[in-house]
Design an enzyme around this catalytic site. Structure first.
Site, PDB file in Angstrom:
ATOM      1  N   THR A 370       0.842  -1.099   0.047  1.00 56.07           N
ATOM      2  CA  THR A 370       0.063   0.107   0.149  1.00 56.07           C
ATOM      3  C   THR A 370       0.949   1.218  -0.104  1.00 56.07           C
ATOM      4  O   THR A 370       2.290   0.983   0.166  1.00 56.07           O
ATOM      5  CB  THR A 370      -0.806   0.021   1.156  1.00 56.07           C
ATOM      6  OG1 THR A 370      -1.693  -1.406   1.122  1.00 56.07           O
ATOM      7  CG2 THR A 370      -1.630   1.114   1.422  1.00 56.07           C
ATOM      8  N   THR A 388      -4.066   2.025  -2.001  1.00 57.97           N
ATOM      9  CA  THR A 388      -3.693   0.644  -1.953  1.00 57.97           C
ATOM     10  C   THR A 388      -4.320   0.033  -3.247  1.00 57.97           C
ATOM     11  O   THR A 388      -5.263   0.432  -3.981  1.00 57.97           O
ATOM     12  CB  THR A 388      -4.296  -0.048  -0.850  1.00 57.97           C
ATOM     13  OG1 THR A 388      -3.653  -1.607  -0.764  1.00 57.97           O
ATOM     14  CG2 THR A 388      -5.679  -0.319  -0.737  1.00 57.97           C
ATOM     15  N   ASN A 390      -3.574  -3.633  -2.463  1.00 60.81           N
ATOM     16  CA  ASN A 390      -3.639  -4.575  -1.598  1.00 60.81           C
ATOM     17  C   ASN A 390      -2.242  -5.310  -1.826  1.00 60.81           C
ATOM     18  O   ASN A 390      -1.344  -4.820  -1.382  1.00 60.81           O
ATOM     19  CB  ASN A 390      -4.713  -5.261  -1.903  1.00 60.81           C
ATOM     20  CG  ASN A 390      -4.946  -6.413  -0.549  1.00 60.81           C
ATOM     21  OD1 ASN A 390      -4.423  -6.022   0.508  1.00 60.81           O
ATOM     22  ND2 ASN A 390      -5.653  -7.440  -0.673  1.00 60.81           N
ATOM     23  N   GLU A 409      -8.301  -6.352  -3.840  1.00 59.42           N
ATOM     24  CA  GLU A 409      -8.928  -5.962  -2.345  1.00 59.42           C
ATOM     25  C   GLU A 409     -10.054  -6.872  -2.017  1.00 59.42           C
ATOM     26  O   GLU A 409     -10.302  -6.903  -0.978  1.00 59.42           O
ATOM     27  CB  GLU A 409      -9.378  -4.404  -2.522  1.00 59.42           C
ATOM     28  CG  GLU A 409      -9.052  -3.362  -1.536  1.00 59.42           C
ATOM     29  CD  GLU A 409      -7.801  -3.107  -1.505  1.00 59.42           C
ATOM     30  OE1 GLU A 409      -6.956  -3.644  -0.530  1.00 59.42           O
ATOM     31  OE2 GLU A 409      -6.887  -2.849  -2.311  1.00 59.42           O
ATOM     32  N   SER A 441     -10.743  -2.267   5.837  1.00 59.74           N
ATOM     33  CA  SER A 441      -9.419  -1.871   5.815  1.00 59.74           C
ATOM     34  C   SER A 441      -8.794  -1.336   7.045  1.00 59.74           C
ATOM     35  O   SER A 441      -9.453  -1.381   7.936  1.00 59.74           O
ATOM     36  CB  SER A 441      -9.587  -0.711   4.862  1.00 59.74           C
ATOM     37  OG  SER A 441      -8.170  -0.041   4.743  1.00 59.74           O
ATOM     38  N   SER A 442      -7.340  -1.598   7.047  1.00 64.26           N
ATOM     39  CA  SER A 442      -6.607  -0.850   8.342  1.00 64.26           C
ATOM     40  C   SER A 442      -6.137   0.396   8.142  1.00 64.26           C
ATOM     41  O   SER A 442      -5.210   1.050   8.698  1.00 64.26           O
ATOM     42  CB  SER A 442      -5.783  -1.885   8.625  1.00 64.26           C
ATOM     43  OG  SER A 442      -6.095  -3.041   8.984  1.00 64.26           O
ATOM     44  N   GLY A 462      -0.672  -3.436   5.786  1.00 65.55           N
ATOM     45  CA  GLY A 462      -1.661  -4.364   6.216  1.00 65.55           C
ATOM     46  C   GLY A 462      -2.259  -4.214   7.644  1.00 65.55           C
ATOM     47  O   GLY A 462      -2.484  -2.965   8.058  1.00 65.55           O
TER      48      GLY A 462
HETATM   49  N1  GLY Z   1      -5.521  -3.459   1.663  1.00 65.92           N
HETATM   50  C1  GLY Z   1      -5.017  -2.745   2.748  1.00 65.92           C
HETATM   51  C2  GLY Z   1      -5.740  -2.232   3.472  1.00 65.92           C
HETATM   52  O1  GLY Z   1      -6.902  -1.703   2.988  1.00 65.92           O
HETATM   53  O2  GLY Z   1      -5.736  -2.131   4.940  1.00 65.92           O
END
Ligand code: GLY
Length: 558
Positions: A370, A388, A390, A409, A441-442, A462
């Site tokens: 990301t 991102t 992903n 994603e 998402s994070s 991530g």
């Molecule tokens: N793909 C990473 C996130 O959305 O956290």
């Protein structure tokens, strides 16, 4: 790392005037930018010098990163742009997260026996959600920028035509995804060289991506979501077994969401709301930590408490967080201080709490690549954006003739509640797949504000994004500058697996011994992780500083 950059002559005078007149946050002494690629940082500065504001610069950087850092974000991906507009202190988050195609369904990655089919949500067109970055580029430019979109996108279009040089990081990521990249003729043609990872210095040119960016620049939203580009995206996806339709693209909608806000011992935190779990989890952790006088504890107890707070917030994240348009996320309760008191009461000062003794067993993991950038302009406008596709190179699939690398994603959904994914983690109901839903998402673009000043920060990484931003926020709270914030050795607990993942140097030998004796399972990571970008405006000192993570090749200004 610092970028050498000379302001034009008139800019020097302007800088001097700004310095003389500056006495508080609204008029910073200069601009600050940190991104994951030198060309993207230069692009942002160029747009600011052309009279653009932070939002114009954010559009230009988003497009530039889509070209020069294709393994991390791009037109085929999604992201969150946290904005602060100085003139009226308006704050919002642009949610350009990908959406599941309308033909998606809960069990789409399961075989007849209900088992997950390996790789289906990771590589190829079935892994891709409907992208949101193009919609966000147009929306951000039109509603918040002041320069014409075509002018702001011009540098990225030029970079796509003239190319960028492959570096070691690119090679590592391309090596990791080599097999999948070779499955897509267009991805292989663009991102590999003679069917293999290109050598350092090899120039990657992307004429088709330049044409797609040009369609966006001249036709706006429609340039991507309907017409010739949309047709090629759908045809390319279908031919390779994907399920995208023109309706999916036509119906994609960017959403502006109210950021989540909280405070930690007087420091205000503004961060990403659902469908990100970032802001809620971070505030949950900080609320727990506030119950302990952290700075009066030994370093072992401090780290133990941070880990225990992480453990509890990640449990809640797994159970309660998902797309708020589909699932009633109890944000207020989760960031409530009295709720944090309940959680804090279960923490023992001298003993780890085994995760299995906490209620519920659900979690979710995101991919590992990301990007993030942070900006403060000379008017005090701010942007923290985390974007991102992903996994490195997303799904590794490029629909023919578009130059657009699609995301994967869909893997951020829980394909099968309760079943561990590739990283040994399990997912929950709140984040099950549904047509038109955004995966959890994070990503945690964040602003911090206190008497000292303002910090704008974020990182890829991530599910570790949240804990990286948390540790950097605590560092800022304790007086750390951007270089310290981004360079900090990191540790992470996400409830399950029940282990503390840490970078070498995060704990001393004595701490490792003491924490192991308390019952923590410490696991040293083979690699360093994260790529944080931070800008700090010290209002008292009237200085602005920026830093890019020393673990990667980003550039900051000043
Ligand atoms: N793909 C990473 C996130 O959305 O956290």
């Amino acid at each position: 790392m610092k970028l050498k950059y000379i302001f034009p002559g008139s800019g020097l005078l302007l800088l001097l005037l700004l310095f003389v007149h500056s006495s508080f946050a609204a008029t910073p002494p200069s601009v600050g930018i940190a991104t994951a690629h030198p060309l993207a940082t230069e692009t942002g500065l160029k747009i600011l010098n052309a009279g653009g504001n932070a939002f114009d610069a954010a559009v230009a950087i988003t497009a530039s990163l889509a070209v020069v850092e294709p393994m991390s974000s791009g037109l085929g991906g999604g992201g969150f742009w946290l904005l602060h507009r100085a003139k009226d202190k308006y704050e919002t988050m642009l949610d350009g997260r990908e959406k599941a195609p309308l033909a998606a369904h809960r069990d789409m990655y399961l075989d007849q026996d209900g088992n997950i089919i390996d790789g289906l949500s990771i590589s190829g067109p079935l892994a891709a959600g409907i992208p949101g970055i193009p919609a966000a580029i147009v929306h951000l430019s039109k509603k918040y920028g002041r320069l014409p979109l075509a002018q702001v996108l011009a540098p990225a279009i030029q970079q796509a035509k003239s190319g960028f040089a492959v570096d070691e990081r690119y090679r590592r990521m391309a090596g990791f995804r080599l097999k999948a990249l070779k499955q897509s003729p267009d991805a292989e043609k663009i991102f590999l060289y003679k069917g293999d990872v290109p050598p350092v210095g090899h120039i990657i040119k992307q004429p088709e991506l330049a044409a797609t960016l040009n369609a966006l620049a001249t036709q706006g939203h429609q340039g991507f979501y309907s017409g010739a580009v949309a047709k090629k995206l759908v045809e390319g996806s279908k031919t390779a077994g994907g399920i995208w339709t023109l309706k999916d693209l036509e119906e994609y909608n960017l959403v502006e969401r109210e950021p989540v806000k909280g405070n930690y011992n007087g420091m205000e935190i503004t961060s990403a709301p659902p469908p990100s779990s970032g802001g809620v989890a971070m505030l949950g952790i900080l609320n727990i930590l506030e119950k302990f006088d952290l700075n009066k504890q030994s370093t072992v107890t401090q780290k133990h408490l941070i880990i225990e707070a992480m453990r509890r917030a990640y449990r809640d994240r797994a159970q309660f967080l998902g797309d708020p348009d589909f699932f009633d996320v109890p944000v207020k309760q989760l960031i409530d201080k009295s709720y944090a008191s309940e959680l804090a009461a279960s923490i023992k000062l001298d003993k780890a709490t085994p995760s299995h003794t906490l209620p519920g067993v659900v979690n979710d993991e995101e991919g590992k690549d990301t990007t993030h950038f942070s900006i403060i302009d000379s008017e005090g406008n701010r942007v923290a954006a985390t974007l991102t596709i992903n996994y490195p190179f997303g799904s590794c699939f490029v629909p023919a003739g578009t130059g657009v690398l699609l995301n994967d994603e869909m893997d951020d959904f829980s394909s099968k509640p309760g079943t561990p994914n590739a990283y040994g983690l399990v997912g929950g109901k709140a984040n099950a797949i549904a047509p038109g839903k955004r995966p959890l998402s994070s990503m945690s673009p964040t602003f911090l504000e206190n008497d000292r000043g303002i910090a704008v920060l974020g990182t890829p990484g991530g599910s570790r994004i949240i804990t990286m931003v948390l540790l950097a926020s605590l560092n800022y709270f304790n007086g750390g500058n951007p270089t310290e914030m981004v360079g900090l050795k990191r540790f992470h607990h996400q409830y399950l697996p029940d282990e503390v993942q840490y970078e070498e140097g995060a704990f001393t030998e004595a701490e490792i011994k003491a924490m192991s004796a308390m019952g923590h399972h410490l696991k040293r990571m083979n690699r360093k992780y994260g790529n944080m970008q931070a800008v700090v405006l010290e209002t008292g000192k009237n200085t602005i500083e920026a830093a890019s993570d020393p673990r990667a090749a980003g550039k900051s200004y000043p």
